[in-house]
Each structure stands twice: as C-alpha cells, then as structure tokens.
Write a protein that holds these residues in place. Sequence first.
Motif: not given
Length: 322
Positions: A231-245
């Motif tokens: 399981h990959i934590s989305m909270w610790r994935t920079p790319f996920a944060w970029q998409i969210a922002v």
Amino acid sequence: MSTSPNLQSDIPSQSQPDAPANLKLPSSRFIFWLVLCAMVLLASNMRAPIVALGSIAPVVQGALDISETQIGWLGAVPMLTFALGAFISPTIGKRFGLENTLITMIALLTAGMVIRSVIPTWIGFLSGTLLLTLAIGFANTLAAPVIKQRTPNHIPLITGLFSLTMTVSAGIVAGVVLPLSEQFGWQWALGGWSILGLFALIIWVLLRLRLGSSNHQPIKPLAAGEKAPSHISMWRTPFAWQIAVFMGLQSLLFYTVASFLPSIWLSKGLSAVSAGQMASVFQFMAPVAILSLTWLVNRGRPIQALAIFAASLNVLGVLGLT
C-alpha cells in the motif's frame, strides 16, 4: 469514447452482494439503462443549483436585504463543503454503501434547494446552501465508484455523459434562471429545479431496490504463494500532492467564476439578461474543451503540456475580466 456500448456484457457479481440466491439478477441491458438514467439525473443536480445563484445574485441580495460580504460567503460555501464532502465521503460510503449514501445525499440536496427558497432569510438561504453543496461534495466523490462497479464495461460512455449533463444543465440554468425569476419570482426560479432532485431520488431508490447496495465487497483471497499488494500512502507521495493542488486550484477558479461571472459583467455595464447569457457561454465551453482534450490525448500529446496550456488559458481568461 464508444457510442454503441455492448449491452450484453454482465456486471461482476460482487456489485450485487445483497441479492437473494433465489432471485434472478437483472439483465446487463437493464442495469446499463438504469445506471445511465440515475447518473444523468444526478448530474443535472450537481452544478445547476450553484450556477443558478450566480446568475441572480443581485436579485437574491436585494430580496434578502443582505450585504455584499454575505452574498460573497454564499459563493464561497461550495468550495468549503466540497472539500469536507470529499474528505469524509469515502469512509461513509464504505460503511453504509455507495447507493445508500448517495440516496441520502440526493434527499439532502433536494431539501437544501427547497429550504433556501421557502425560508427567504439569510440564515435559511445559508442553511440550504450548506446542505445542498455538502451533498454535492459527497456525490462528486461517490459517483465514479458506482459507475465503475455497476457498469465496468461502459465506464467511458457513462462518465462522459455524466460530465456532459452537468455542463449542459448548468449552461441552461445560467441562461434561463433570470427570465424565470422575472416571470415567477426568484424563489420559484431557484426552488423549482428541486423537481429534478425528486426524479433523481426515485430512480436511485429503484436502483438500490433492484441491484442491492455495493457495500460489504468480498475480499479476493490470495493464491498460494501470492503476496499481498503493498500500500502506497498518498499523503507521502509528492506527485499526488501536485495533482491535488492543481485540481483544487482549478476547481476553486471554476466555481468562483461560475458564482460571480454574471455579477462581474453587471458591474461592467451589461444587462442582467446579457450577463446570464455570458454565464451560459462559460458553461457551454466545457464540452468543447473536453472533446478537444480527448482528441489531443488520443493523438499522443503529453498530459503535462496540456495542463500547462489549460492553466495559461485560465490566466488569460481571468486577466480578460479585469
């Protein structure tokens, strides 16, 4: 996007966990049309109530005798409740079932449209707006899983029609809500759209009764020697944060413009009818953008470059309003 779905495909059995063993399951054709109708009616309620307020904000402000700050808060409420709904809806959807949760949210959405029309006060309008936008926030998150589970072989088609319906309904409402308010009053012009919420509620209850609820999904057992997926934590994935922002900022821009564009044009000297028509143009450009984006992606254009291009158009558009 396919325009002639294969209606003979069968839906996976896990999407009907509540069906009794001796009950014949509905055909895939019936499931397809039922889900399609449910999604189209849901989509027709997900932007129209917000866009409608933007088109007659000055009328509502005068009728409720509220300040510009208060009418501004009514325009800001959707982003706050959307964020809250997106954050808590997955947990609630898993706990009570997707269909059960969406039925409740459609009922709250419809109630919110009625409340802000029948209680013509600042508190009544704010309460109704909070209620309906929170419900839309839930629907934004839970609609896609229902499409995926109920019609896995027609995801692009139903998702495309879902998005198109949201845009078209918002464009129609933006253009007609002011003439309707002049003819029947602003309360009927805003609250009358709750009839679509009632139709959506009926279809979703039918869907729930015929197909069951998609909670309690069975877990596929691991084969001998098979390892559990990491399981990959989305909270610790920079790319996920970029998409969210990125997605958060574009949603903020969209709903800000959708809420206040008619008022902006009114301040620049356009008539109320012309300002509403400009709001319709804004909404109707979405299908053009979607079709253009789909064509460019299919031709192999890089997603990052398209995102930068779209963001640049947003900047130019905002500058053009100043």
